[in-house]
Design a protein around this motif. Sequence first.
Motif, PDB file in Angstrom:
ATOM      1  N   SER A  76      42.517  51.339  36.897  1.00 19.99           N
ATOM      2  CA  SER A  76      42.539  49.883  36.631  1.00 19.99           C
ATOM      3  C   SER A  76      42.999  49.711  35.146  1.00 19.99           C
ATOM      4  N   GLY A 115      44.985  46.569  35.775  1.00 17.58           N
ATOM      5  CA  GLY A 115      44.601  45.865  36.809  1.00 17.58           C
ATOM      6  C   GLY A 115      44.839  46.280  38.302  1.00 17.58           C
ATOM      7  N   THR A 120      45.763  45.995  42.735  1.00 19.70           N
ATOM      8  CA  THR A 120      45.871  45.476  43.979  1.00 19.70           C
ATOM      9  C   THR A 120      45.412  46.279  45.067  1.00 19.70           C
ATOM     10  N   ARG A 126      44.807  41.750  47.986  1.00 20.74           N
ATOM     11  CA  ARG A 126      44.173  40.961  46.795  1.00 20.74           C
ATOM     12  C   ARG A 126      44.185  41.703  45.502  1.00 20.74           C
ATOM     13  N   THR A 127      44.634  41.258  44.525  1.00 15.63           N
ATOM     14  CA  THR A 127      44.450  41.568  43.189  1.00 15.63           C
ATOM     15  C   THR A 127      42.927  41.692  42.696  1.00 15.63           C
ATOM     16  N   VAL A 128      42.466  42.674  42.207  1.00 12.18           N
ATOM     17  CA  VAL A 128      40.891  42.849  41.935  1.00 12.18           C
ATOM     18  C   VAL A 128      40.780  43.088  40.471  1.00 12.18           C
ATOM     19  N   ASP A 129      40.156  42.340  40.067  1.00 14.37           N
ATOM     20  CA  ASP A 129      39.561  42.238  38.564  1.00 14.37           C
ATOM     21  C   ASP A 129      38.263  42.658  38.405  1.00 14.37           C
ATOM     22  N   PHE A 130      38.466  44.164  38.034  1.00 12.79           N
ATOM     23  CA  PHE A 130      37.159  45.038  37.856  1.00 12.79           C
ATOM     24  C   PHE A 130      36.438  44.534  36.647  1.00 12.79           C
ATOM     25  N   ASP A 131      37.351  43.990  35.590  1.00  9.73           N
ATOM     26  CA  ASP A 131      36.702  43.553  34.506  1.00  9.73           C
ATOM     27  C   ASP A 131      35.644  42.287  34.544  1.00  9.73           C
ATOM     28  N   ALA A 132      36.087  41.763  35.705  1.00 13.41           N
ATOM     29  CA  ALA A 132      34.796  40.335  36.293  1.00 13.41           C
ATOM     30  C   ALA A 132      33.601  41.250  36.651  1.00 13.41           C
ATOM     31  N   GLU A 192      33.351  45.664  44.952  1.00 12.48           N
ATOM     32  CA  GLU A 192      34.736  44.635  44.792  1.00 12.48           C
ATOM     33  C   GLU A 192      34.624  43.167  45.484  1.00 12.48           C
ATOM     34  N   ALA A 221      33.949  41.251  42.450  1.00 15.92           N
ATOM     35  CA  ALA A 221      35.238  41.054  41.733  1.00 15.92           C
ATOM     36  C   ALA A 221      36.509  40.689  42.421  1.00 15.92           C
TER      37      ALA A 221
END
Length: 337
Positions: free
Chosen positions: A82, A87, A89, A95-101, A332, A336
């Motif tokens: 990441s 980032g 996918t 899906r794009t995964v936003d691990f920061d979220a 996820e 996320a």
Amino acid sequence: MDERTETRAEAFRDRTTGASVELPYAGIDTFLKSEIRSPSDVEGADAAVLGVPYDGAVSNRPGARYGPGAIREASAWWAYLSGYKGGLTNMRTGRTVDFDALDLVDCGDVPVFPMDRETTAESITAHVATVAAQGTMPVLLGGDHYCTFPSVTGFVEGVDADRVGVVQIDAHTDTVAESPVFGEHFHGSSTHHVADSAFCDYEHVAQVGIRGYESPAFFEFAEETGLSLYTGADIEERGIAPVIEEAVDSVSEGADAVYVTFDIDAVDPSVAPGTGTPEPGGLSAAEALTVMEVLGARTEVGAVDLMEVAPTYDPTEGTQRLAAYLLVTFLERQFAA
């Protein structure tokens, strides 16, 4: 610490490209390279990881005490990717995964007492309850499957639930009330104790992936008690996704929350041999991931554990890698996606 040395280290990091990217095999092994926090200081986090390096209640091969460390180490790969790729996918979903979220913290391992099951259980309950009481999802890394009983107890106490539903992904039923060899408290009795508690019953337990051999009257037992039983044959006939959806539906009715427990021996040992009691004919890796995709999308789920990873039986390290992947997939979808 010498102030001049610290200043030089900071200056090096500032001027050197790539110094902020931590390699998967470097640094401290927390789950997904998350921040280390005390269990009493997790308020506001989405989820908090707790390890239980205990296998004093196994009936077969030991080694699950090494599971938490192995799973954490394996999980570093996704944190590295990441950061490295800016980032990720998910290629299964697009899906794009936003691990920061995902606000994830790691609370380390709970204190365990190898020769004292009762004190170990008390420790698990206390630490899970402390996390859950702050509105943070407990994520437990086992450890043998007996640890699930005190963990469910702690979750119920932490969220002040009257009734909890349990979805158990497993090769074995773990419904033994008493063994002439192992007594009343071992990893084959955890589901019995959960269902025999004040906060649960068999009508709020669903078991998915059961296979191998059980007592001759077990199907009658399931029917009489209201246990929702989905065997390996049921999965082959119906498919894993609809089975898991139905399992959650069956235990969530009348429950305040759902606890998910995933025994890695639910997966076929050709894929995940690193476990104490392997049974042939289990889930494929793709089916196991589907399980976590479905469960992660269900808002009823309030806690999750992953148990019985015994890494010394898998020289390829594939078992702990899959275990980490399963939890990453679940998190996820929960936080996320």
